[in-house]
Design an enzyme around this catalytic site. Structure first.
Site, PDB file in Angstrom:
ATOM      1  CE  LYS A   1      -1.787   3.012   2.010  1.00  0.00           C
ATOM      2  NZ  LYS A   1      -1.754   4.502   1.718  1.00  0.00           N
TER       3      LYS A   1
ATOM      4  N   GLY B   1       6.999   4.965   8.428  1.00  0.00           N
ATOM      5  CA  GLY B   1       6.217   6.183   8.509  1.00  0.00           C
ATOM      6  C   GLY B   1       6.400   6.850   9.860  1.00  0.00           C
ATOM      7  CB  SER B   2       4.510   9.540  11.506  1.00  0.00           C
ATOM      8  OG  SER B   2       3.196   9.021  11.680  1.00  0.00           O
TER       9      SER B   2
ATOM     10  N   GLY C   1       2.605   4.576  13.332  1.00  0.00           N
ATOM     11  CA  GLY C   1       3.176   3.279  13.684  1.00  0.00           C
ATOM     12  C   GLY C   1       2.500   2.662  14.898  1.00  0.00           C
TER      13      GLY C   1
ATOM     14  CD  GLU D   1      12.786   3.637   8.834  1.00  0.00           C
ATOM     15  OE1 GLU D   1      12.727   4.652   9.571  1.00  0.00           O
ATOM     16  OE2 GLU D   1      12.822   3.678   7.606  1.00  0.00           O
TER      17      GLU D   1
ATOM     18  CB  CYS E   1      12.849   8.302   8.939  1.00  0.00           C
ATOM     19  SG  CYS E   1      13.756   7.082   7.966  1.00  0.00           S
TER      20      CYS E   1
ATOM     21  CD  GLU F   1      10.209  12.432  11.962  1.00  0.00           C
ATOM     22  OE1 GLU F   1      11.166  11.880  11.392  1.00  0.00           O
ATOM     23  OE2 GLU F   1       9.138  11.854  12.217  1.00  0.00           O
TER      24      GLU F   1
END
Length: 487
Positions: free
Chosen positions: A170, A223-224, A228, A245, A279, A380
């Protein structure tokens, strides 16, 4: 979309648009898949895993298909790179090099496909042999972000297929096109139906459904950290294995004995080369007080020279933010930094060049006199914004570096080899670079500590994430005289 080796519309017939962040114009329309499409793709992947041609293939045969895919990626690198640049605004000179490197992941993991084996284990039971085998998990769900969709897909797809799994991918709704282009190569390489499937759609519908799908035995997400956490909760409902991750607020530590010119370039590479949209971005630069003024002066001068422009131009040094929502988030954090009392040393605004007026550009931004408790140092931003923080001693640098919920990446710049190893051992992060920044390789594990994730990608380590261990006991001559005695 690409499901069961067929090109299909979404079940509901809906589509959505993808815009070019440099021109602001829509350049593609793709199917808007949802839970029904995810279920369709997972059924196809599960059938391929359980009963299809793929389930009968040897490791060598799987490896040959991965090598063929690597060859096709190299042959079509320019098309893939351009589609990614138009989707997310990163530089063509970066993305072309990155896409050309992807064949390496295919070849590396193709080599593992026929070398996945277990062990023979000595046991304290007479006339018994115990051995283990490593077996694939089944259907893997891969949810990939918008900043480097092809690279981060290959990090998941290659080990998953080498181990014998099937996969449903996806992509981000922000950057769906390059993965559809990539699917053409999967088809051309000759992978059997159902082995690789790509469903485009939104995270809250298609992504959510993939994480919740009970036949998915592993979710691999990049992703964030906030998303996550949600993925982990959803996949836990059916006990799917999960690797995450996630985000970072990575410290880039400049010691007083560093090669300052090299370190300036390393800071630029760490935060501005990808418009800060990575990231592993070195978004906190810790500078020893004795060299702070000298280093900051050189960094600001070089930052002000960065060429913004068309990401498809090889002379451009920094492209756009990928989409409007992220662009607004970056500008919001710049205002937060001002309100917190940090000193704006460079950037902090849109460029006023006429040729850039339609693009989502933010000048490369430097905040000085930052303290580590500020929001811009703890949260972030995922954009071209860097925080400069002073430190006095090695011990203070380590304390500041570790004073964050994240632990993805880091770097130490020093000519003292003993110091470099000493500091690397104390930094709580999954990666430490010494006198460099933002380097990855298919053989080197990558992943985070703390809120930066669970599990590792790349290297042999990742093969353990895509296989499960079966223990087999063989009796070579015992007679059961007491059925209630175990040992």
């Amino acid at each position: 979309m690409f499901i069961n080796n067929e090109w299909v519309d979404s079940a509901a017939g809906r589509t959505f648009e993808s815009s070019n962040p440099f021109t602001g114009k829509v350049w593609a329309r793709v199917p808007e898949g949802d839970a029904e499409d995810i279920d369709w793709a997972v059924r196809a992947a599960n059938e391929a895993f359980e009963n299809g041609e793929w389930s009968e293939m040897t490791g060598s045969q799987r490896g040959a298909l991965l090598r063929k895919l690597g060859d096709l990626i190299t042959e079509n690198a320019e098309t893939l790179a351009i589609s990614e640049v138009i989707d997310n605004g990163k530089l063509i000179k970066e993305m072309l090099g990155q896409v050309k490197s992807l064949a390496g992941w295919c070849y590396y993991f193709a080599g593992f496909a026929d070398k996945i084996h277990g062990e023979t284990i000595p046991v304290e039971v007479p006339n018994m042999i115990n051995y283990t085998v490593r077996e694939p998990l089944g259907v893997v769900g891969a949810i990939v972000p918008w900043n480097s969709p092809l690279l981060l897909t290959l990090w998941k797809l290659c080990p998953a297929l080498a181990a014998g799994n099937t996969i449903v991918i996806k992509p981000s709704e922000v950057t769906p096109v390059s993965l559809l282009e990539f699917s053409k190569l999967v088809e051309e390489a000759g992978f059997p139906p159902g082995v690789v499937n790509v469903v485009t759609g939104y995270g809250e519908t298609a992504g959510d459904a993939l994480a919740k799908q009970p036949k998915v035995r592993k979710i691999a997400f990049t992703g964030s950290s906030d998303t996550g956490r949600l993925v982990l909760k959803n996949s836990a409902e059916h006990f799917a294995r999960t690797s995450l991750e996630l985000g970072g607020k990575s410290p880039n530590i400049i010691c007083e004995d560093a090669d300052l010119s090299n370190a300036v370039n390393g800071v630029l590479a760490g935060i501005f080369a990808a418009t800060g949209q990575t990231c592993m971005a070195g978004s906190r630069v810790l500078i020893q007080s004795s060299i702070y003024d000298e280093f900051v002066k050189a960094l600001v001068e070089r930052t002000n020279e960065i060429r913004l422009g068309d990401p498809l131009n090889m002379d451009t040094e920094m492209g756009t933010v990928a989409f409007k929502g992220q662009y607004e988030k970056v500008l919001k954090y710049i205002e937060i930094g001002k309100e917190e009392g940090a000193t704006l040393l460079a950037g902090g605004e849109r460029p006023n060049d006429e040729e850039l007026k339609d693009g989502l550009f933010v000048k490369p931004t430097i905040f000085g006199d930052v303290t580590n408790d500020m929001r811009i140092a703890q949260e972030e931003i995922f954009g071209p914004v860097v925080c400069l923080i002073r430190f006095e001693t090695e011990e203070e640098a380590i304390r500041i570096a570790n004073d964050t919920e994240f632990g993805l990446a880091s770097a130490v710049w020093t000519k003292d080899v003993q110091k470099s190893h000493r500091m690397a051992s104390k930094i709580k992060a999954g990666t430490v670079w010494i006198n460099n920044y933002r380097k990855v390789a298919y053989g080197a594990p990558f992943g985070g500590y703390k809120s930066s994730g669970i599990g590792r990608e790349n290297g042999w380590y990742v093969m353990e994430e895509y296989t499960q261990v079966k223990s087999v006991w063989v009796d070579t001559g015992n007679v059961i005289t007491d059925p209630f005695k175990i040992l």
